[in-house]
Design a protein around this motif. Sequence first.
Motif, PDB file in Angstrom:
ATOM      1  N   ASP A 137      -9.997  -8.990   5.220  1.00  0.00           N
ATOM      2  CA  ASP A 137      -9.248  -7.784   5.578  1.00  0.00           C
ATOM      3  C   ASP A 137      -7.906  -8.225   6.144  1.00  0.00           C
TER       4      ASP A 137
ATOM      5  N   ASP B 142      -4.642 -11.196   3.072  1.00  0.00           N
ATOM      6  CA  ASP B 142      -4.260 -10.100   2.181  1.00  0.00           C
ATOM      7  C   ASP B 142      -4.710 -10.449   0.756  1.00  0.00           C
ATOM      8  N   LEU B 143      -5.332  -9.501   0.082  1.00  0.00           N
ATOM      9  CA  LEU B 143      -5.838  -9.761  -1.273  1.00  0.00           C
ATOM     10  C   LEU B 143      -4.728 -10.130  -2.254  1.00  0.00           C
TER      11      LEU B 143
ATOM     12  N   ASN C  83      -1.733  -2.765  -4.884  1.00  0.00           N
ATOM     13  CA  ASN C  83      -2.821  -3.019  -3.941  1.00  0.00           C
ATOM     14  C   ASN C  83      -4.183  -2.614  -4.515  1.00  0.00           C
TER      15      ASN C  83
ATOM     16  N   TYR D 187     -12.729   2.054   7.913  1.00  0.00           N
ATOM     17  CA  TYR D 187     -13.699   3.110   8.242  1.00  0.00           C
ATOM     18  C   TYR D 187     -15.040   2.934   7.499  1.00  0.00           C
ATOM     19  N   ILE D 188     -15.017   3.044   6.189  1.00  0.00           N
ATOM     20  CA  ILE D 188     -16.285   3.067   5.449  1.00  0.00           C
ATOM     21  C   ILE D 188     -16.895   1.665   5.383  1.00  0.00           C
TER      22      ILE D 188
ATOM     23  N   SER E 172      -4.312  -4.095   7.787  1.00  0.00           N
ATOM     24  CA  SER E 172      -3.173  -3.170   7.598  1.00  0.00           C
ATOM     25  C   SER E 172      -3.530  -1.785   8.118  1.00  0.00           C
ATOM     26  N   THR E 173      -4.720  -1.313   7.840  1.00  0.00           N
ATOM     27  CA  THR E 173      -5.192  -0.055   8.453  1.00  0.00           C
ATOM     28  C   THR E 173      -6.501  -0.281   9.215  1.00  0.00           C
ATOM     29  N   GLY E 174      -7.077  -1.458   9.061  1.00  0.00           N
ATOM     30  CA  GLY E 174      -8.303  -1.788   9.794  1.00  0.00           C
ATOM     31  C   GLY E 174      -7.961  -2.434  11.134  1.00  0.00           C
TER      32      GLY E 174
ATOM     33  N   LYS F 269      -7.578   4.117  -9.087  1.00  0.00           N
ATOM     34  CA  LYS F 269      -9.031   3.924  -8.960  1.00  0.00           C
ATOM     35  C   LYS F 269      -9.704   3.977 -10.333  1.00  0.00           C
TER      36      LYS F 269
ATOM     37  N   TYR G  23      -2.943   7.736  -6.800  1.00  0.00           N
ATOM     38  CA  TYR G  23      -4.121   7.172  -6.129  1.00  0.00           C
ATOM     39  C   TYR G  23      -5.353   7.245  -7.049  1.00  0.00           C
TER      40      TYR G  23
ATOM     41  N   PHE H 282     -13.948  -2.534  -0.677  1.00  0.00           N
ATOM     42  CA  PHE H 282     -13.397  -1.315  -0.067  1.00  0.00           C
ATOM     43  C   PHE H 282     -11.870  -1.366   0.052  1.00  0.00           C
TER      44      PHE H 282
HETATM   45  N1  LIG Z   1     -12.109   7.888   3.300  1.00  0.00           N
HETATM   46  C1  LIG Z   1     -12.458   8.624   2.263  1.00  0.00           C
HETATM   47  O1  LIG Z   1     -12.707   9.843   2.423  1.00  0.00           O
HETATM   48  C2  LIG Z   1     -12.590   8.020   0.900  1.00  0.00           C
HETATM   49  C3  LIG Z   1     -12.936   8.855  -0.176  1.00  0.00           C
HETATM   50  C4  LIG Z   1     -13.068   8.285  -1.440  1.00  0.00           C
HETATM   51  C5  LIG Z   1     -12.899   6.917  -1.620  1.00  0.00           C
HETATM   52  N2  LIG Z   1     -12.539   6.135  -0.562  1.00  0.00           N
HETATM   53  C6  LIG Z   1     -12.364   4.691  -0.812  1.00  0.00           C
HETATM   54  O2  LIG Z   1     -13.127   3.974   0.144  1.00  0.00           O
HETATM   55  C7  LIG Z   1     -12.485   2.735   0.447  1.00  0.00           C
HETATM   56  C8  LIG Z   1     -12.402   2.566   1.950  1.00  0.00           C
HETATM   57  O3  LIG Z   1     -11.690   3.663   2.506  1.00  0.00           O
HETATM   58  P1  LIG Z   1     -11.550   3.856   4.088  1.00  0.00           P
HETATM   59  O4  LIG Z   1     -11.494   5.322   4.340  1.00  0.00           O
HETATM   60  O5  LIG Z   1     -12.561   3.023   4.781  1.00  0.00           O
HETATM   61  O6  LIG Z   1     -10.081   3.274   4.312  1.00  0.00           O
HETATM   62  P2  LIG Z   1      -9.528   2.327   5.498  1.00  0.00           P
HETATM   63  O7  LIG Z   1      -8.039   2.375   5.384  1.00  0.00           O
HETATM   64  O8  LIG Z   1     -10.136   2.708   6.804  1.00  0.00           O
HETATM   65  O9  LIG Z   1     -10.076   0.904   5.075  1.00  0.00           O
HETATM   66  C9  LIG Z   1      -9.426   0.082   4.139  1.00  0.00           C
HETATM   67  C10 LIG Z   1      -9.478  -1.344   4.677  1.00  0.00           C
HETATM   68  O10 LIG Z   1      -8.923  -2.221   3.698  1.00  0.00           O
HETATM   69  C11 LIG Z   1      -7.989  -3.111   4.334  1.00  0.00           C
HETATM   70  N3  LIG Z   1      -7.004  -3.474   3.297  1.00  0.00           N
HETATM   71  C12 LIG Z   1      -6.186  -2.646   2.598  1.00  0.00           C
HETATM   72  N4  LIG Z   1      -5.450  -3.348   1.725  1.00  0.00           N
HETATM   73  C13 LIG Z   1      -5.801  -4.666   1.869  1.00  0.00           C
HETATM   74  C14 LIG Z   1      -5.389  -5.873   1.240  1.00  0.00           C
HETATM   75  N5  LIG Z   1      -4.431  -5.908   0.312  1.00  0.00           N
HETATM   76  N6  LIG Z   1      -5.980  -7.034   1.639  1.00  0.00           N
HETATM   77  C15 LIG Z   1      -6.945  -7.036   2.592  1.00  0.00           C
HETATM   78  N7  LIG Z   1      -7.373  -5.919   3.221  1.00  0.00           N
HETATM   79  C16 LIG Z   1      -6.800  -4.746   2.860  1.00  0.00           C
HETATM   80  C17 LIG Z   1      -7.413  -2.308   5.503  1.00  0.00           C
HETATM   81  O11 LIG Z   1      -6.888  -3.107   6.548  1.00  0.00           O
HETATM   82  C18 LIG Z   1      -8.654  -1.529   5.961  1.00  0.00           C
HETATM   83  O12 LIG Z   1      -9.411  -2.256   6.907  1.00  0.00           O
HETATM   84  C19 LIG Z   1     -11.137   2.762  -0.274  1.00  0.00           C
HETATM   85  O13 LIG Z   1     -11.235   1.985  -1.436  1.00  0.00           O
HETATM   86  C20 LIG Z   1     -10.940   4.224  -0.601  1.00  0.00           C
HETATM   87  O14 LIG Z   1     -10.165   4.389  -1.763  1.00  0.00           O
HETATM   88  C21 LIG Z   1     -12.381   6.653   0.687  1.00  0.00           C
END
Ligand SMILES: NC(=O)c1ccc[n+]([C@@H]2O[C@H](COP(=O)([O-])OP(=O)(O)OC[C@H]3O[C@@H](n4cnc5c(N)ncnc54)[C@H](O)[C@@H]3O)[C@@H](O)[C@H]2O)c1
Length: 336
Positions: free
Chosen positions: A32, A63-64, A104, A11-12, A35-37, A157, A153, A85
């Motif tokens: 990426d 995967d990281l 993770n 997302y972000i 996994s959720t992307g 962080k 969580y 991210f």
């Molecule tokens: N969404 C929010 O409201 C929010 C608020 C505060 C902080 N954050 C932080 O922002 C960041 C992004 O959040 P988001 O909402 O976009 O989440 P998201 O789940 O949409 O995006 C996370 C991405 O990371 C990838 N990913 C996860 N683990 C991985 C790994 N081991 N190797 C490779 N890729 C991996 C997933 O496939 C996904 O594309 C995160 O670090 C989250 O903690 C989000």
Amino acid sequence: MNILVTGAAGYIGSHVVKQLIEETDHSIFVIDNLSTGHQKTIDKLNDIFQQTRDGEITFYREDLKNFEVIEKIFKNNSFDAVIHFAASIVVPESVENPLKYYMNNTVNTTHLIKLCNDYNVKHFIFSSTAAVYGEPIESQVTEETQTEPINPYGRTKLMSEMVLKDASCANDAFSHVILRYFNVAGADIHNRIGQSFPNATHLIKVSAQTAIGTREKMMIFGEDYNTPDGTCIRDYIHVDDLASAHLKALAYLEQGNKSNVFNVGYGHGFSVKEVIATMKKVSGVDFRVDSAPKRAGDPAVLISNNEKVKQVLSWKPKHDDLDVICMTALAWEKTI
Ligand SMILES: NC(=O)c1ccc[n+]([C@@H]2O[C@H](COP(=O)([O-])OP(=O)(O)OC[C@H]3O[C@@H](n4cnc5c(N)ncnc54)[C@H](O)[C@@H]3O)[C@@H](O)[C@H]2O)c1
């Protein structure tokens, strides 16, 4: 510059890459594991790339946790900065399965920081969260507010923040910016990308899903908080404004400024009931909302003090409007 973005299929990260494509001439590399992307998000970003300038994203579906593979990516490229991210982000899941989160989030982040040091990457921008503050006594938190996360969580962080700070202290050639996000919501104004995670628990996404009938009803968790209408108040920030803070942070580090931490929010909030009323207004649907008990660890009010990010990074939000946040979230929800 060569910029590595982890988690950009999510997302972000995708909104930040969109702005890197449209507003800079940096080369963009993405890791990426999907996994959720989503692959379709990467495809859409490449469409935006082709409409904007020559080239495309270099995408590694990896995967990281696969340290050797990730190291090879660092060896074969020369990154100037990493924007990180990729993480696991669901608070209740972090309580049930904390080790998944420590591995993770904290372990993989530590390895990434190590690679930056081993391969002379100069800058690191880290996605942190208001969850590091836990349940603060003051409702408007500054970067100096005590950090006391109340779930795994938030702790993963905060631990990553500590690793980053220590690594930067020990290496003059390495600097970082930590961005602590408040409640991120909404979608690309042109409706090209948005939040596709199906089980997202975020209020604005859930209310958009209820408005279009993906969910039959939604819940309000607690209506007797010490707030004007009894429901929790949060600081909702449009994802494109959050994304622009990353570009400001990158420029700040590139200009040789020192490592720093910033809250990113609008500095004011809305209650759960106000958000639901706005979603009902912009959708024209009077969807069903039920009452549910309070959830553990939900502070009544959590709002950023954003003076520092505005002053030091000259960050200027453009979409500080709950109607716009809800409308873009709703428009995106209709496409998925
Ligand atoms: N969404 C929010 O409201 C929010 C608020 C505060 C902080 N954050 C932080 O922002 C960041 C992004 O959040 P988001 O909402 O976009 O989440 P998201 O789940 O949409 O995006 C996370 C991405 O990371 C990838 N990913 C996860 N683990 C991985 C790994 N081991 N190797 C490779 N890729 C991996 C997933 O496939 C996904 O594309 C995160 O670090 C989250 O903690 C989000």
